[in-house]
Motif scaffolding. Sequence first.
Motif, PDB file in Angstrom:
ATOM      1  N   GLN A 114       0.565  -1.123  -0.460  1.00  0.00           N
ATOM      2  CA  GLN A 114       0.182  -0.560   0.006  1.00  0.00           C
ATOM      3  C   GLN A 114       1.090   1.191  -0.215  1.00  0.00           C
ATOM      4  O   GLN A 114       0.372   2.359  -0.771  1.00  0.00           O
ATOM      5  CB  GLN A 114      -1.028  -0.097   1.139  1.00  0.00           C
ATOM      6  CG  GLN A 114      -1.767  -0.841   1.656  1.00  0.00           C
ATOM      7  CD  GLN A 114      -2.709  -1.461   2.175  1.00  0.00           C
ATOM      8  OE1 GLN A 114      -2.819  -1.217   2.932  1.00  0.00           O
ATOM      9  NE2 GLN A 114      -3.938  -1.907   2.414  1.00  0.00           N
ATOM     10  N   TYR A 115       2.001   1.250   0.821  1.00  0.00           N
ATOM     11  CA  TYR A 115       2.502   2.470   1.000  1.00  0.00           C
ATOM     12  C   TYR A 115       3.367   2.461  -0.023  1.00  0.00           C
ATOM     13  O   TYR A 115       3.671   3.585  -0.867  1.00  0.00           O
ATOM     14  CB  TYR A 115       3.870   2.670   1.885  1.00  0.00           C
ATOM     15  CG  TYR A 115       5.172   3.730   1.829  1.00  0.00           C
ATOM     16  CD1 TYR A 115       4.438   4.230   2.850  1.00  0.00           C
ATOM     17  CD2 TYR A 115       6.190   3.253   1.017  1.00  0.00           C
ATOM     18  CE1 TYR A 115       5.080   5.863   2.235  1.00  0.00           C
ATOM     19  CE2 TYR A 115       6.942   4.509   1.469  1.00  0.00           C
ATOM     20  CZ  TYR A 115       6.176   5.640   1.936  1.00  0.00           C
ATOM     21  OH  TYR A 115       7.379   6.271   2.053  1.00  0.00           O
ATOM     22  N   VAL A 116       3.884   1.491  -1.178  1.00  0.00           N
ATOM     23  CA  VAL A 116       4.589   1.122  -2.505  1.00  0.00           C
ATOM     24  C   VAL A 116       3.703   2.152  -3.485  1.00  0.00           C
ATOM     25  O   VAL A 116       4.010   2.826  -4.426  1.00  0.00           O
ATOM     26  CB  VAL A 116       5.498   0.019  -2.711  1.00  0.00           C
ATOM     27  CG1 VAL A 116       5.216  -0.086  -4.434  1.00  0.00           C
ATOM     28  CG2 VAL A 116       6.621  -0.068  -2.493  1.00  0.00           C
ATOM     29  N   VAL A 117       1.981   1.700  -3.274  1.00  0.00           N
ATOM     30  CA  VAL A 117       1.740   2.449  -4.492  1.00  0.00           C
ATOM     31  C   VAL A 117       1.411   4.446  -4.342  1.00  0.00           C
ATOM     32  O   VAL A 117       1.347   4.371  -5.220  1.00  0.00           O
ATOM     33  CB  VAL A 117      -0.181   1.337  -4.438  1.00  0.00           C
ATOM     34  CG1 VAL A 117      -1.141   2.445  -5.043  1.00  0.00           C
ATOM     35  CG2 VAL A 117      -0.365   0.322  -4.413  1.00  0.00           C
ATOM     36  N   ASP A 118       1.360   3.925  -2.847  1.00  0.00           N
ATOM     37  CA  ASP A 118       1.335   5.614  -3.065  1.00  0.00           C
ATOM     38  C   ASP A 118       1.878   6.277  -2.679  1.00  0.00           C
ATOM     39  O   ASP A 118       1.853   7.692  -4.140  1.00  0.00           O
ATOM     40  CB  ASP A 118       0.373   5.834  -0.999  1.00  0.00           C
ATOM     41  CG  ASP A 118      -0.683   5.155  -0.078  1.00  0.00           C
ATOM     42  OD1 ASP A 118      -1.715   5.440  -1.238  1.00  0.00           O
ATOM     43  OD2 ASP A 118      -0.640   5.206   0.774  1.00  0.00           O
ATOM     44  N   LEU A 119       3.383   5.613  -3.056  1.00  0.00           N
ATOM     45  CA  LEU A 119       4.479   6.776  -3.164  1.00  0.00           C
ATOM     46  C   LEU A 119       5.227   6.018  -5.290  1.00  0.00           C
ATOM     47  O   LEU A 119       5.144   7.100  -5.597  1.00  0.00           O
ATOM     48  CB  LEU A 119       5.717   5.775  -2.503  1.00  0.00           C
ATOM     49  CG  LEU A 119       7.315   6.033  -3.456  1.00  0.00           C
ATOM     50  CD1 LEU A 119       7.684   7.619  -2.737  1.00  0.00           C
ATOM     51  CD2 LEU A 119       8.612   5.004  -2.580  1.00  0.00           C
ATOM     52  N   LEU A 120       4.520   5.180  -5.315  1.00  0.00           N
ATOM     53  CA  LEU A 120       4.230   5.587  -7.013  1.00  0.00           C
ATOM     54  C   LEU A 120       3.041   6.435  -7.799  1.00  0.00           C
ATOM     55  O   LEU A 120       3.606   7.149  -8.425  1.00  0.00           O
ATOM     56  CB  LEU A 120       4.301   4.234  -7.520  1.00  0.00           C
ATOM     57  CG  LEU A 120       5.257   3.081  -7.606  1.00  0.00           C
ATOM     58  CD1 LEU A 120       5.195   2.026  -7.557  1.00  0.00           C
ATOM     59  CD2 LEU A 120       6.613   3.842  -8.149  1.00  0.00           C
ATOM     60  N   LEU A 121       2.119   6.530  -6.714  1.00  0.00           N
ATOM     61  CA  LEU A 121       1.198   7.452  -7.801  1.00  0.00           C
ATOM     62  C   LEU A 121       1.483   9.230  -7.425  1.00  0.00           C
ATOM     63  O   LEU A 121       1.126   9.943  -7.911  1.00  0.00           O
ATOM     64  CB  LEU A 121      -0.325   7.418  -6.913  1.00  0.00           C
ATOM     65  CG  LEU A 121      -1.706   6.630  -7.300  1.00  0.00           C
ATOM     66  CD1 LEU A 121      -2.336   6.240  -5.678  1.00  0.00           C
ATOM     67  CD2 LEU A 121      -1.704   7.118  -8.963  1.00  0.00           C
ATOM     68  N   ASP A 122       2.286   9.772  -6.051  1.00  0.00           N
ATOM     69  CA  ASP A 122       2.968  10.509  -6.433  1.00  0.00           C
ATOM     70  C   ASP A 122       3.817  10.902  -7.365  1.00  0.00           C
ATOM     71  O   ASP A 122       3.921  11.705  -7.893  1.00  0.00           O
ATOM     72  CB  ASP A 122       3.862  10.669  -4.540  1.00  0.00           C
ATOM     73  CG  ASP A 122       4.099  12.264  -4.472  1.00  0.00           C
ATOM     74  OD1 ASP A 122       3.563  13.273  -5.708  1.00  0.00           O
ATOM     75  OD2 ASP A 122       5.120  12.316  -3.822  1.00  0.00           O
ATOM     76  N   ALA A 123       5.269   9.611  -7.283  1.00  0.00           N
ATOM     77  CA  ALA A 123       6.154   9.566  -8.298  1.00  0.00           C
ATOM     78  C   ALA A 123       4.928   9.832 -10.298  1.00  0.00           C
ATOM     79  O   ALA A 123       5.476  10.363 -10.439  1.00  0.00           O
ATOM     80  CB  ALA A 123       7.227   9.025  -8.527  1.00  0.00           C
ATOM     81  N   CYS A 124       4.246   9.139  -9.754  1.00  0.00           N
ATOM     82  CA  CYS A 124       3.543   9.157 -11.557  1.00  0.00           C
ATOM     83  C   CYS A 124       2.901  10.936 -12.107  1.00  0.00           C
ATOM     84  O   CYS A 124       2.486  10.910 -13.080  1.00  0.00           O
ATOM     85  CB  CYS A 124       2.593   8.282 -11.700  1.00  0.00           C
ATOM     86  SG  CYS A 124       3.874   6.643 -12.059  1.00  0.00           S
ATOM     87  N   GLU A 125       2.148  10.929 -10.580  1.00  0.00           N
ATOM     88  CA  GLU A 125       2.324  12.298 -10.852  1.00  0.00           C
ATOM     89  C   GLU A 125       2.648  13.206 -11.232  1.00  0.00           C
ATOM     90  O   GLU A 125       2.642  14.453 -12.225  1.00  0.00           O
ATOM     91  CB  GLU A 125       1.115  12.572  -9.313  1.00  0.00           C
ATOM     92  CG  GLU A 125      -0.371  11.841  -9.657  1.00  0.00           C
ATOM     93  CD  GLU A 125      -0.830  11.691  -8.343  1.00  0.00           C
ATOM     94  OE1 GLU A 125      -0.887  12.520  -7.184  1.00  0.00           O
ATOM     95  OE2 GLU A 125      -2.229  11.629  -7.846  1.00  0.00           O
ATOM     96  N   GLY A 126       3.688  13.705 -10.920  1.00  0.00           N
ATOM     97  CA  GLY A 126       4.961  14.250 -10.809  1.00  0.00           C
ATOM     98  C   GLY A 126       5.737  14.334 -12.487  1.00  0.00           C
ATOM     99  O   GLY A 126       5.751  14.689 -13.066  1.00  0.00           O
ATOM    100  N   LEU A 127       6.017  12.952 -12.742  1.00  0.00           N
ATOM    101  CA  LEU A 127       6.068  12.572 -13.757  1.00  0.00           C
ATOM    102  C   LEU A 127       5.853  12.983 -14.817  1.00  0.00           C
ATOM    103  O   LEU A 127       5.140  13.611 -16.590  1.00  0.00           O
ATOM    104  CB  LEU A 127       6.579  10.406 -13.828  1.00  0.00           C
ATOM    105  CG  LEU A 127       6.828  10.773 -15.766  1.00  0.00           C
ATOM    106  CD1 LEU A 127       7.661  10.948 -15.356  1.00  0.00           C
ATOM    107  CD2 LEU A 127       7.166   8.844 -15.214  1.00  0.00           C
ATOM    108  N   LEU A 128       4.014  12.380 -14.678  1.00  0.00           N
ATOM    109  CA  LEU A 128       2.993  13.111 -16.088  1.00  0.00           C
ATOM    110  C   LEU A 128       3.109  14.595 -16.216  1.00  0.00           C
ATOM    111  O   LEU A 128       3.292  15.429 -17.112  1.00  0.00           O
ATOM    112  CB  LEU A 128       1.674  12.819 -15.407  1.00  0.00           C
ATOM    113  CG  LEU A 128       0.330  12.760 -16.898  1.00  0.00           C
ATOM    114  CD1 LEU A 128       0.744  12.217 -18.117  1.00  0.00           C
ATOM    115  CD2 LEU A 128      -0.834  12.467 -16.377  1.00  0.00           C
ATOM    116  N   GLU A 129       3.034  15.265 -14.966  1.00  0.00           N
ATOM    117  CA  GLU A 129       3.224  16.929 -15.256  1.00  0.00           C
ATOM    118  C   GLU A 129       4.599  17.261 -15.585  1.00  0.00           C
ATOM    119  O   GLU A 129       4.704  17.876 -16.793  1.00  0.00           O
ATOM    120  CB  GLU A 129       3.419  17.182 -13.527  1.00  0.00           C
ATOM    121  CG  GLU A 129       2.968  17.988 -13.687  1.00  0.00           C
ATOM    122  CD  GLU A 129       3.023  18.745 -11.690  1.00  0.00           C
ATOM    123  OE1 GLU A 129       3.954  19.458 -11.235  1.00  0.00           O
ATOM    124  OE2 GLU A 129       1.715  18.954 -11.008  1.00  0.00           O
TER     125      GLU A 129
END
Length: 138
Positions: A114-129
């Motif tokens: 669950q932590y990794v999913v949250d971390l990757l969502l954060d990173a992927c949102e920044g990446l998409l930006e």
Amino acid sequence: MRHLIRQHQLEQEIICDSAGTASYHIGSSPDPRMTEAAATRGIVLTGAARQFQRSDFQAFDLILAMDRDNYADILRLAPSKEDETKVRMMCEFCRHHRDREVPDPYYGGIDGFQYVVDLLLDACEGLLEHISAVHLTR
């Protein structure tokens, strides 16, 4: 990342793939614990594991490593200095988490996934930006 690409209707502009640096789970579906953790956030994981190939440098503009070991393994395969510049750490794109690497939750419980999913969502949102600002001309 595929989830966010679909949400933003960018399937025609962004190609996203996933590959490991080791040959451990080639052909396997995503780990059931990761699938469960992602599903609680409305994300459906699909695909089969594959190993990173040298040809991926020609196929992709950006190559992201989850941790320093993977980063080093990928750089060793880079055909040129120019290709080395394509390799970045996933956590460079985090906007809220301070982690420098994505931890491997494999030997832990569901909380780690669950932590990794949250971390990757954060990173992927920044990446998409980042991709939208630097690479897309919409």
